[in-house]
Each structure stands twice: as structure tokens, then as C-alpha cells.
Design an enzyme around this catalytic site. Structure first.
Site, short mmCIF file in Angstrom:
data_model
loop_
_atom_site.label_atom_id
_atom_site.label_comp_id
_atom_site.label_asym_id
_atom_site.label_seq_id
_atom_site.Cartn_x
_atom_site.Cartn_y
_atom_site.Cartn_z
N ASP A 221 1.29 -1.37 0.12
CA ASP A 221 0.19 -0.21 0.03
C ASP A 221 0.98 1.59 0.09
OD1 ASP A 221 0.64 1.23 3.03
OD2 ASP A 221 0.43 -1.46 2.80
N ASP A 223 0.39 3.31 2.10
CA ASP A 223 0.33 3.77 3.58
C ASP A 223 -0.69 5.42 3.27
OD1 ASP A 223 0.64 4.53 6.13
OD2 ASP A 223 1.81 5.92 6.48
N1 LIG Z 1 1.14 1.73 5.95
C1 LIG Z 1 1.43 0.86 6.71
N2 LIG Z 1 2.21 1.15 7.67
C2 LIG Z 1 2.13 -0.25 8.47
N3 LIG Z 1 2.61 -1.20 8.94
C3 LIG Z 1 2.28 -1.95 7.14
N4 LIG Z 1 1.99 -3.14 7.30
C4 LIG Z 1 1.78 -3.18 5.64
N5 LIG Z 1 2.22 -1.15 5.15
C5 LIG Z 1 1.35 -0.89 6.35
#
Ligand SMILES: Nc1ncnc2[nH]cnc12
Ligand SMILES: CSC[C@H]1O[C@H](OP(=O)(O)O)[C@H](O)[C@@H]1O
Length: 307
Positions: A221, A223
Site C-alpha cells: 500500500d 500508507d
Molecule cells: N502502511 C503501513 N504501515 C505500517 N505497517 C504496514 N504494513 C503494511 N502496510 C503498512
């Protein structure tokens, strides 16, 4: 769990730690399952011994067989100590991460070379305490030799435009809640490449245990700094379905490399041998050492106090 033998007396020097969406490593032949109880308790999951082209590897599910340990509850000391105790010296750790950089797209992998600690001090983070003091260097938190081998295996990965990025800084946050938008932007301004909740204290403990350790970050992703949808668990799990296939391919290629004789010192972590032990004997004078703390260290390093 299975009818596999629960003891294993052959050498197993390489381990894979699987994280979110990678609770098992499919396609490798299981030959045993062991569950050592360490002075820090049992590991998160029994350790599965798998075979690949004649090489034995240990597989441990970081969050437990059923993903029952939240990032701050993962028994990191037991995980690392149990692997060391069964003979492991070389660890490839997988982690699902958020990307903090445009060019690191979901489904890309990163071989980080740096880490920034944003955990909050609530996780047990050292083996050396309670009457035994030890300090290890952590300037370069991962093993450059192991990283080089992983990078050489980039071609084993499949998928349109999927890239293995050769370096990066992983921000390790406490969680389990994801970051705020302000935090996410701040981490980008710090030069963070990816973010997760689990590389620390795992990597610090691996260094204390004199293991070669490299995390492989699998982006799931962007974030919450990007115009793309904010991170959520669904997104991570969906992406991990594809990432899991590439993780398996990469592990196969890395194991094939590591089984070459030229890598035997790397597999045995010769470069770290004695690194922590020397410091331990030097720091706490015999009259200040606590016998219980010494016994725990002895589990990691049998015979350490005798020489
Ligand atoms: N955006 C994110 N923040 C922290 N840990 C994660 N693991 C996968 N995506 C994450
Ligand atoms: C469910 S997303 C957050 C979760 O995913 C990562 O886990 P792991 O590193 O074990 O793959 C991240 O660190 C968080 O624990």
C-alpha cells in the site's frame, strides 16, 4: 499440527521468518516441526523444518500460526533465541510494508539497508539485561553479504513491472494502528522508503544473537500520504496474495545461491561470530553478574562464560 517428527538432529542453518500474509511457505517439503522452549518462553509458532534441493531450512511464523500476536506482542526474543538454539545462523525475514515513495509501488519488494526506530519502548528489545550488560554495533542493521545475495535473485520475481529495490530505509512504527497523515508525511521528509511494525526489535535481537539477518520488505500500500486509497487491512491481505508467490520464488533462488560453497561463511554468520560474546565478558565484571541472566545468555551461546 501434523504427523511430522517433533525432533530434528540434522543441521539447519538458514531460517525464513514469515509475517503478515506469509504464515507458511508453500512448495517446500516439510520434514519436521520443532518447538523449543527458550528462557524467554516459546516462539510465536512451532518451527517447521523444510527441505529444498537438499538444503534444510527453518520456517517461523512471526505472528503465530493463526496470526494471534499483534506487532507489540510478538515474542521476538523467543523467536530469535529458538532459531539460534536449533543451529540457525542466517535469517531472511519477510515483512508486509507500506510504501513511502512513489517509485515503490504495491507489489514491489525492497531490500532495506537502514532502519529508523519509531517503536515506543514497550517491546522487550535485548537479551542482555538483569545482571549481564552487552552492547553491539547497529550502524548497519542488516547483513550486506546476505543483501547482495538477495539482490542477485531479483530475476526470480514475476509480474508486470514488479521491481526489487536494492536499498531503502524502513521506518518501524509501534502500531497496531496505522500512521496519521501528518506522521506519514514526516516519515517521508526523513527519507523513509517503507514502513512496518515489526523489523524492530527483531533485527536488533538478531544482531545480539550474532546472526546474519536481512529483511525483505514487500510493499502492499501507499500508507496514507498518497492520493491512492489510505491503507487498510483488506488492501494489505489482497496484495500479499501476489507478494506471497514472489516471496516463495525469491526464497527458492536465494536458497539455491546460499547452498553454493562460496557462501558457507555467510550461512554460518562467520562475520558475526563472537561479536556480542566478546563484549559481554568485557562489560560486566564476574562479581556483578547475575546467575539467572548468565544462564539465559548461555542458552544463546553455550560455553560463553567458560573461556
Ligand atoms: N502502511 C503501513 N504501515 C505500517 N505497517 C504496514 N504494513 C503494511 N502496510 C503498512
Ligand atoms: C496488517 S498490516 C500491518 C502489519 O503487517 C506487517 O506485518 P509483518 O511485518 O509481520 O509482515 C506490519 O509490520 C504490521 O505488523
Amino acid at each position: 499440527m501434523s504427523n511430522l517428527p517433533t525432533t530434528f538432529d540434522k543441521p539447519v542453518h538458514i531460517a525464513v521468518i514469515g509475517g503478515t500474509g506469509l504464515g507458511q511457505l508453500e512448495g517446500y517439503e516439510p520434514i519436521a516441526v520443532v518447538n523449543p522452549i527458550t528462557p524467554w518462553g516459546p516462539p510465536a509458532s512451532p518451527i517447521k523444518i523444510l527441505s529444498h534441493n537438499g538444503t534444510n531450512i527453518a520456517f517461523l511464523a512471526r505472528h503465530g500460526l493463526h496470526h494471534q500476536f499483534a506487532p507489540h506482542e510478538v515474542p521476538n526474543r523467543a523467536n530469535i533465541a529458538s532459531l539460534r538454539h536449533i543451529g540457525v545462523r542466517c535469517v531472511i525475514a519477510f515483512s508486509a510494508v507500506g510504501s513511502l515513495q512513489e517509485e515503490i509501488k504495491p507489489m514491489d519488494f525492497v531490500v532495506p539497508d537502514q532502519v529508523i526506530d519509531r517503536t515506543k519502548g514497550i517491546r522487550p528489545f535485548t537479551f542482555f539485561e538483569g545482571g549481564v550488560v552487552g552492547h553491539v554495533g547497529f550502524a548497519d542493521p542488516f547483513d550486506a553479504g546476505l543483501a547482495a545475495v538477495v539482490k542477485r535473485c531479483a530475476e526470480s520475481m514475476e509480474g508486470d513491472g514488479v521491481v526489487l529495490h536494492e536499498k531503502g530505509t524502513v521506518i518501524v512504527m509501534e502500531g497496531p494502528q496505522f500512521s496519521t497523515r501528518a506522521e506519514s508525511h514526516m516519515y517521508r521528509s526523513w527519507g523513509g522508503s517503507v514502513i512496518n511494525m515489526s523489523t524492530l526489535p527483531e533485527a536488533k535481537l538478531a544482531r545480539e544473537a550474532e546472526l546474519s539477518y536481512q529483511v525483505i520488505a514487500m510493499a502492499t500500500d501507499y500508507d496514507c500520504w498518497h492520493s491512492f486509497e489510505d491503507v487498510n487491512v483488506d488492501m494489505v491481505i489482497k496484495c500479499m496474495h501476489q507478494n506471497g508467490k514472489n516471496a516463495k520464488r525469491l526464497v527458492g533462488a536465494v536458497l539455491d545461491q546460499l547452498s553454493n560453497i562460496e557462501h558457507s561463511d555467510l550461512v554460518m554468520a562467520k562475520q558475526w561470530e563472537g561479536y556480542a560474546q566478546g563484549g559481554l565478558k568485557f562489560m560486566t565484571k564476574p562479581e556483578g553478574r547475575d546467575s539467572e541472566a548468565m544462564k539465559k545468555v548461555e542458552y544463546l551461546f553455550p560455553g560463553v562464560w567458560e573461556s
